[in-house]
Design a protein around this motif. Structure first.
Motif, PDB file in Angstrom:
ATOM      1  N   THR A   1       0.831  -1.199   0.000  1.00  0.00           N
ATOM      2  CA  THR A   1       0.000   0.000   0.000  1.00  0.00           C
ATOM      3  C   THR A   1       0.871   1.257   0.000  1.00  0.00           C
ATOM      4  OG1 THR A   1      -0.069   0.161   2.411  1.00  0.00           O
ATOM      5  CG2 THR A   1      -1.666  -1.312   1.364  1.00  0.00           C
TER       6      THR A   1
ATOM      7  N   PRO B   1      -6.469  -1.247   0.551  1.00  0.00           N
ATOM      8  CA  PRO B   1      -7.416  -0.748  -0.463  1.00  0.00           C
ATOM      9  C   PRO B   1      -8.878  -1.006  -0.117  1.00  0.00           C
ATOM     10  CG  PRO B   1      -6.113  -2.594  -1.301  1.00  0.00           C
ATOM     11  CD  PRO B   1      -5.469  -2.149  -0.038  1.00  0.00           C
TER      12      PRO B   1
ATOM     13  N   SER C   1     -11.377   2.219   0.767  1.00  0.00           N
ATOM     14  CA  SER C   1     -12.558   2.379  -0.083  1.00  0.00           C
ATOM     15  C   SER C   1     -13.839   2.344   0.744  1.00  0.00           C
ATOM     16  CB  SER C   1     -12.593   1.280  -1.150  1.00  0.00           C
ATOM     17  OG  SER C   1     -11.460   1.353  -1.990  1.00  0.00           O
TER      18      SER C   1
ATOM     19  N   THR D   1      -5.769   6.156   0.682  1.00  0.00           N
ATOM     20  CA  THR D   1      -5.497   5.942  -0.735  1.00  0.00           C
ATOM     21  C   THR D   1      -4.341   6.787  -1.229  1.00  0.00           C
ATOM     22  OG1 THR D   1      -7.111   7.641  -1.355  1.00  0.00           O
ATOM     23  CG2 THR D   1      -7.906   5.381  -1.236  1.00  0.00           C
TER      24      THR D   1
ATOM     25  N   ASN E   1      -2.723  -0.426  -8.859  1.00  0.00           N
ATOM     26  CA  ASN E   1      -2.825  -1.677  -8.128  1.00  0.00           C
ATOM     27  C   ASN E   1      -2.246  -2.797  -8.983  1.00  0.00           C
ATOM     28  OD1 ASN E   1      -3.654  -3.013  -5.746  1.00  0.00           O
ATOM     29  ND2 ASN E   1      -5.363  -3.897  -6.848  1.00  0.00           N
TER      30      ASN E   1
END
Length: 442
Positions: free
Chosen positions: A44, A240, A244, A280, A334
């Motif tokens: 990440t 992720p 989200s 993010t 990603n």
């Protein structure tokens, strides 16, 4: 006699001091330290910060080596490249280890493994699936743009060449989605060791020369790196799926907060959205955010409108579409296999659908209440049942359609009698006893 005692005491102290020095030297020589960093999820936007912190920790505390254990479906390409560059820049020997048994290091994880100074895998582990893909409405599509693919291949093969590893396999990880188990990877010179445990691996690599340093790792103390509280928190929200869902949860909280002010839901929504954006790395899809904002506006209008209609449906569709677009599945954000990207979409969209259905239910209930006739007008003339004795200036309660109402009457009414509602005086109903013949007529 006293002189002899002093002589014996001096000799004893001398040998004790000498023995302690030799023991200390032997202890120091045998107490080498190895630092272990676990990467056990997606790579990440905070993963490269964690690796940098672990490398600095290993450098400052004079660790013999840094072991990075890999169990990852892949992740961000930018973070992966940063990690590879950090491994090359540090003087600390870095050992990549796909561990424990039965795990994997796909895509970005494979690139990291073949870039470490020593590469190892536990039995029954897998590496590969490094072909870049993107998820579309019709399914998954490989990224075939020559500029992207050639750059990835060149980076992988150069790292393999630097460490005398199989360059053909490094290329086919990307161009042919090659997957290798531990034994095959060892046979093809992609890795140097297969080992079931960290301790066994430290024994195997003992004596290897890495970055001008001969490793002394056999029996070394193994210390597991623990990130700071800030990095640990960032690691959680940068997942992720978590980031989200935070964004979507914040959106729905703001909708409910605006529609029903006073409960602080809008404040919670703002905090959740802020955390989601931080997770993010602020690299969010502008089109997705636009759809979600439009959806929020439409749903708020629906709450304020007199009925349930096109605003609510359109808003719900906008938020569903925006939530799917928000999931970081596009390459190179990603860098993971298609299977993981599909799982990510399902993980994000499924709660969105559930929350959306709940929101539709709430809107429907609001619509139902708005269409309902005034309740008090429906009371007059209805029959009810006395729950207490009523009359002679005594008030009691009656039961009407499952609701308890306070009532008074000029008649003498016993508990259990049927009554007729005549009028409403404030919060008290005025009733009369309902005779049997009246009840039959009704």
């Amino acid at each position: 006699m006293r002189h002899k005692c002093r002589s014996y005491l001096s000799t004893f102290l001398f040998f004790t001091l000498l023995l302690s020095q030799f023991t200390g030297l032997a202890y120091a020589a045998g107490q080498q330290k190895v630092l272990v960093l676990e990467i056990s999820d997606s790579i990440t936007p905070v993963s490269d910060d964690i690796v940098a912190d672990a490398i600095a920790f290993a450098e400052n505390d004079d660790y013999e080596a840094l072991v990075i254990t890999l169990n990852t479906p892949g992740g961000g390409l930018d973070e992966t490249i940063d990690i590879i560059e950090q491994i090359a820049a540090t003087d600390v020997p870095v050992i990549g280890f796909v561990y424990p048994e039965g795990t994997k290091a796909w895509s970005a994880g494979t690139l990291i493994l073949i870039s470490t100074d020593i590469a190892a895998m536990a039995p029954y582990t897998i590496i590969g699936s490094a072909q870049p893909v993107t998820v579309t409405a019709s399914g998954t599509e490989p990224v075939e743009e020559a500029k992207i693919v050639n750059a990835l291949v060149k980076r992988a093969t150069e790292n393999a060449k630097k460490h005398d590893r199989n360059q053909t396999a490094a290329e086919e990880f990307i161009t042919k989605n090659l997957n290798l188990d531990a034994d095959t990877a060892l046979e093809y010179d992609v890795i140097e060791y297969v080992s079931p445990t960290l301790g066994d691996l430290m024994s195997q690599v003992d004596g290897e020369e890495v970055k001008g340093k001969v490793l002394n790792t056999d029996g070394a103390d193994i210390t597991y790196y623990e990130p700071s509280l800030r990095l640990a928190f960032m690691n959680i929200i940068s997942n992720p799926i978590v980031s989200s869902l935070l964004l979507l949860l914040g959106v729905y909280a703001i909708i409910l907060g605006i529609s029903n002010p006073g409960f602080g839901a809008e404040l919670f929504g703002i905090v959740a959205i802020a955390l989601g954006l931080i997770g993010t790395g602020f690299d969010v899809n502008i089109g997705a955010l636009f759809l979600i904002i439009v959806g929020v506006i439409l749903l708020v209008l629906e709450f304020q409108a007199p009925g349930f209609g096109v605003f609510g449906i359109a808003g719900f569709v906008c938020i569903i579409a925006g939530s799917v677009l928000l999931a970081p599945t596009d390459f190179p954000r990603n860098y993971t296999p298609a299977e993981f990207q599909r799982t990510l979409i399902i993980s994000v969209s499924a709660p969105t659908v559930i929350l959306g259905i709940f929101l539709v239910f709430v809107i429907y209930k609001v619509f139902e209440v708005r269409r309902k006739r005034p309740l008090f007008g429906e009371l007059i003339g209805d029959s009810a049942k006395a729950l207490d004795p009523i009359g002679n200036g005594q008030e009691g309660y009656i039961l009407h359609h499952g609701q308890h109402w306070k009532a008074r009457s000029s008649d003498l009414i016993e508990k259990g009698d049927k009554v007729k509602i005549l009028e409403k005086d404030g919060v008290v109903l005025v009733v009369e006893k309902l005779e049997e013949e009246d009840e039959l007529d009704k």
